[in-house]
Scaffold this active site. Structure first.
Site, mmCIF file in Angstrom:
data_model
loop_
_atom_site.group_PDB
_atom_site.id
_atom_site.type_symbol
_atom_site.label_atom_id
_atom_site.label_comp_id
_atom_site.label_asym_id
_atom_site.label_seq_id
_atom_site.Cartn_x
_atom_site.Cartn_y
_atom_site.Cartn_z
ATOM 1 C CB CYS A 11 -55.265 63.431 -6.441
ATOM 2 S SG CYS A 11 -56.115 63.967 -7.923
ATOM 3 C CD GLU A 15 -52.665 61.371 -2.046
ATOM 4 O OE1 GLU A 15 -51.449 61.606 -2.113
ATOM 5 O OE2 GLU A 15 -53.432 61.560 -2.988
ATOM 6 N NE ARG A 18 -62.481 57.758 -10.989
ATOM 7 C CZ ARG A 18 -61.771 58.775 -11.457
ATOM 8 N NH1 ARG A 18 -61.486 58.862 -12.736
ATOM 9 N NH2 ARG A 18 -61.355 59.741 -10.664
ATOM 10 C CE LYS A 75 -40.370 65.460 -14.205
ATOM 11 N NZ LYS A 75 -40.652 64.026 -14.445
ATOM 12 C CB ALA A 118 -44.474 60.307 -13.901
ATOM 13 C CD GLU A 123 -55.070 71.082 -9.655
ATOM 14 O OE1 GLU A 123 -55.616 70.427 -8.747
ATOM 15 O OE2 GLU A 123 -55.579 72.102 -10.147
HETATM 16 P P1 NAP Z 1 -44.619 62.874 -7.279
HETATM 17 O O1 NAP Z 1 -43.649 61.886 -6.775
HETATM 18 O O2 NAP Z 1 -44.770 64.143 -6.538
HETATM 19 O O3 NAP Z 1 -44.192 63.156 -8.797
HETATM 20 C C1 NAP Z 1 -44.946 63.971 -9.627
HETATM 21 C C2 NAP Z 1 -44.066 64.503 -10.737
HETATM 22 O O4 NAP Z 1 -43.061 65.345 -10.163
HETATM 23 C C3 NAP Z 1 -43.315 63.423 -11.510
HETATM 24 O O5 NAP Z 1 -43.210 63.840 -12.847
HETATM 25 C C4 NAP Z 1 -41.953 63.437 -10.837
HETATM 26 O O6 NAP Z 1 -40.926 62.951 -11.645
HETATM 27 C C5 NAP Z 1 -41.785 64.916 -10.589
HETATM 28 N N1 NAP Z 1 -40.814 65.250 -9.556
HETATM 29 C C6 NAP Z 1 -40.522 64.569 -8.430
HETATM 30 N N2 NAP Z 1 -39.578 65.232 -7.734
HETATM 31 C C7 NAP Z 1 -39.257 66.341 -8.443
HETATM 32 C C8 NAP Z 1 -38.348 67.425 -8.260
HETATM 33 N N3 NAP Z 1 -37.566 67.497 -7.180
HETATM 34 N N4 NAP Z 1 -38.286 68.381 -9.201
HETATM 35 C C9 NAP Z 1 -39.081 68.326 -10.300
HETATM 36 N N5 NAP Z 1 -39.956 67.335 -10.531
HETATM 37 C C10 NAP Z 1 -40.048 66.354 -9.605
HETATM 38 O O7 NAP Z 1 -46.069 62.278 -7.402
HETATM 39 P P2 NAP Z 1 -46.519 60.928 -8.092
HETATM 40 O O8 NAP Z 1 -46.168 59.824 -7.169
HETATM 41 O O9 NAP Z 1 -46.046 60.864 -9.488
HETATM 42 O O10 NAP Z 1 -48.106 61.119 -8.155
HETATM 43 C C11 NAP Z 1 -48.929 60.826 -7.093
HETATM 44 C C12 NAP Z 1 -49.301 62.085 -6.344
HETATM 45 O O11 NAP Z 1 -49.901 63.011 -7.249
HETATM 46 C C13 NAP Z 1 -50.337 61.838 -5.276
HETATM 47 O O12 NAP Z 1 -50.011 62.569 -4.120
HETATM 48 C C14 NAP Z 1 -51.612 62.377 -5.900
HETATM 49 O O13 NAP Z 1 -52.590 62.772 -4.977
HETATM 50 C C15 NAP Z 1 -51.095 63.519 -6.686
HETATM 51 N N6 NAP Z 1 -52.044 63.876 -7.738
HETATM 52 C C16 NAP Z 1 -52.740 65.029 -7.597
HETATM 53 C C17 NAP Z 1 -53.676 65.388 -8.547
HETATM 54 C C18 NAP Z 1 -54.451 66.657 -8.399
HETATM 55 O O14 NAP Z 1 -55.004 67.100 -9.403
HETATM 56 N N7 NAP Z 1 -54.528 67.268 -7.245
HETATM 57 C C19 NAP Z 1 -53.884 64.568 -9.661
HETATM 58 C C20 NAP Z 1 -53.151 63.393 -9.784
HETATM 59 C C21 NAP Z 1 -52.213 63.064 -8.804
HETATM 60 P P3 NAP Z 1 -40.426 61.427 -11.496
HETATM 61 O O15 NAP Z 1 -41.530 60.593 -11.937
HETATM 62 O O16 NAP Z 1 -39.257 61.331 -12.382
HETATM 63 O O17 NAP Z 1 -40.099 61.247 -10.041
#
Ligand code: NAP
Length: 495
Positions: free
Chosen positions: A299, A396, A293, A189, A191, A265
């Protein structure tokens, strides 16, 4: 295309080639909801594609397909699984410009950086094509001598892979490649904001010969309702999530009901420490990479620049000069180094964090404002003298804002660096070997860059401590996230 200008026709032709349906059981199918999602270009705010919006029933269909394909895929020879991944790697090299442009269009990153992500993301396919045939076990005599112990590794089973928008290709391949190499089928799934790259990648895997049902893609605007029946399905055995800590925590609670294996992650708040014995040129170059970058939307992005008080002014002066030379614009334009933020909310967040820091005493050396006009752009910014208690040190930033906090001595630097619930990565710049070694042990992070500003590599275990996550992706560790360990005891064959 890499050096040629990107034309509107080339963009339109690429977008027309991207599937706009769900990929379930090896077929491109419509959503049962009949609804669709509009995907926009953050540099213009314009809709670039309209794709299927999955319903919970579609989630169940994908689960059915992944479960149906599991036994055959687990029984497929590791060499065959590896060769499919290797073919996917080769196809990705051939189609690198298409994938890069697609990421620039749906996510906003400059085209050259998107090409870099194709290289990085592709390496997971190559790495795990090689790891597929290296899943080893062991055989030994038990301590009593009365039996023989066999330890073997078997695929966990159908896996649900949820990815974020910031690295649309690499976050997908970092999960898909080890899952498939291990013999697991998967539902991905992506984003809602950046689903196109995953759809095009599913097509590439299909072209590479992946059997039907081994990989399924559901794109949806209702992540939680589509995920719920998948997560509560007893056939699901694994959840791998990359995204924010808040969503990760809620998914961990849901995963607990099915006692699912989980890999998480999550968010970061990376410290970037510059000691007075650092090579400042190296530190400034590292800072530009670690901060700007991906427009600061990583993250692993350095969030807090903790700089020794004796070099803080000079460090600030040099990074400000470099920031002045950055070029903001649509990522398809040549020479652009900073694209748009992902959406209005991201711009508002950067604005709020900068305003709060300034109200608490920080100085804006450069930037500090949203950019008016089309798209969601924010000026590359440097803040100096950021004070304790500022929101920007806790959250963040996920934007092109570099915050400098002075420190007095090594103990102060370490205390400031560890003063966060996150622990993904840290960066340390010092020419003193023993100090670097001390920091390896005292920094509470899963990864550390010692005199470098980027650490990610398919051959290394990527992941965090504390609230930055559970498990590792990449390296020899990555495949084990998708393997169960089975122990077998047999009697002593001589008695
Ligand atoms: P996010 O809002 O947590 O969303 C991540 C994914 O989860 C998206 O596919 C989102 O779908 C889905 N999601 C959200 N709520 C959900 C739920 N209740 N049930 C199932 N899936 C759900 O994060 P983001 O804004 O896309 O990404 C940014 C974050 O990712 C930052 O905090 C960053 O640090 C972190 N990140 C971490 C790493 C790592 O390796 N540690 C790498 C990259 C990014 P939708 O898009 O449809 O909401």
């Amino acid at each position: 295309m890499t050096n040629a200008p990107i034309t509107a026709d080339a963009e339109a032709a690429l977008l027309a080639s991207v599937p706009n349906q769900l990929f379930i059981g090896g077929e491109w199918v419509d959503s049962t909801s009949g609804r669709s999602i509009a995907v926009t270009d953050p540099a213009t705010g314009r809709t670039i594609a309209t794709i299927a919006d999955a319903s919970p029933e579609d989630g169940v269909r994908a689960m059915d397909a992944a479960a149906a394909a599991q036994a055959d895929w687990a029984a497929t020879a590791p060499r065959v699984r590896g060769e499919i991944l290797r073919r996917a790697f080769d196809l990705l090299q051939e189609r690198a410009d298409d994938f890069a442009l697609l990421m620039t269009l749906e996510m906003g990153k400059p085209f050259a950086e998107a090409r870099g992500e194709v290289t990085y993301g592709g390496e997971f396919l190559r790495w795990f094509s090689e790891e597929a045939v290296r899943i080893s076990g062991r055989y030994g005599i038990n301590p009593e001598g009365s039996g023989r112990m066999i330890v073997t590794h078997l695929p966990v089973g159908p896996s649900y892979l949820i990815t974020p928008w910031n690295f649309p290709l690499a976050m997908a391949t970092r999960k898909i490649a080890p899952a498939l190499a291990a013999g697991c089928t998967a539902i991905v799934k992506p984003a809602e904001l950046t689903p196109l790259t995953t759809l095009l990648f599913a097509k590439l895997l299909d072209d590479a010969g992946l059997p039907a049902g081994v990989l399924n893609v559901v794109t949806t605007s209702t992540a939680s309702t589509v995920s719920e029946p998948i997560l509560s399905d007893p056939r699901l055995r694994k959840l791998s999530f990359t995204g924010s800590t808040a969503v990760g925590v809620s998914l961990l609670k849901q995963a607990a009901d099915g006692v699912l294996r989980t890999s998480m992650e999550l968010g970061g708040n990376a410290p970037f420490i510059v000691f007075d014995d650092a090579d400042l040129d190296k530190a400034v170059d590292g800072a530009m990479l670690a901060k700007f970058r991906n427009i600061g939307q990583a993250c692993t992005a350095a969030n807090r620049f903790i700089v020794h008080e004796s070099v803080a002014d000079e460090f600030a002066r040099r990074v400000t000069e470099k920031v002045r030379a950055l070029s903001v614009g649509r990522g398809t334009e040549s020479g652009v180094t900073i694209g748009p933020l992902i959406n209005e909310a991201a711009v508002a967040k950067a604005n709020d964090l900068v305003s709060d820091a300034v109200s608490r005493g920080a100085t804006v050396a450069i930037g500090g404002h949203a950019i008016d006009g089309e798209g969601t752009f924010y000026e590359p910014t440097v803040l100096t003298g950021v004070t304790a208690g500022s929101d920007i040190l806790r959250n963040e930033i996920f934007g092109p804002v570099l915050s400098i906090i002075p420190f007095t001595d090594e103990a102060d630097a370490v205390a400031k660096a560890n003063d966060t619930e996150f622990g993904l990565v840290g960066y340390v710049f010092t020419e003193n070997l023993a100090r670097g070694q001390r920091l390896i042990e005292s920094l509470q992070t899963g990864m550390m860059g010692l005199n470098v500003g980027v650490v990610s590599n398919a051959g290394a275990p990527f992941g965090g401590m504390k609230q930055s996550g559970i498990g590792r992706e990449g390296g020899s560790e990555g495949i084990h996230e998708y393997l169960e360990t089975k122990y077998v005891l047999t009697p002593n064959p001589f008695s």
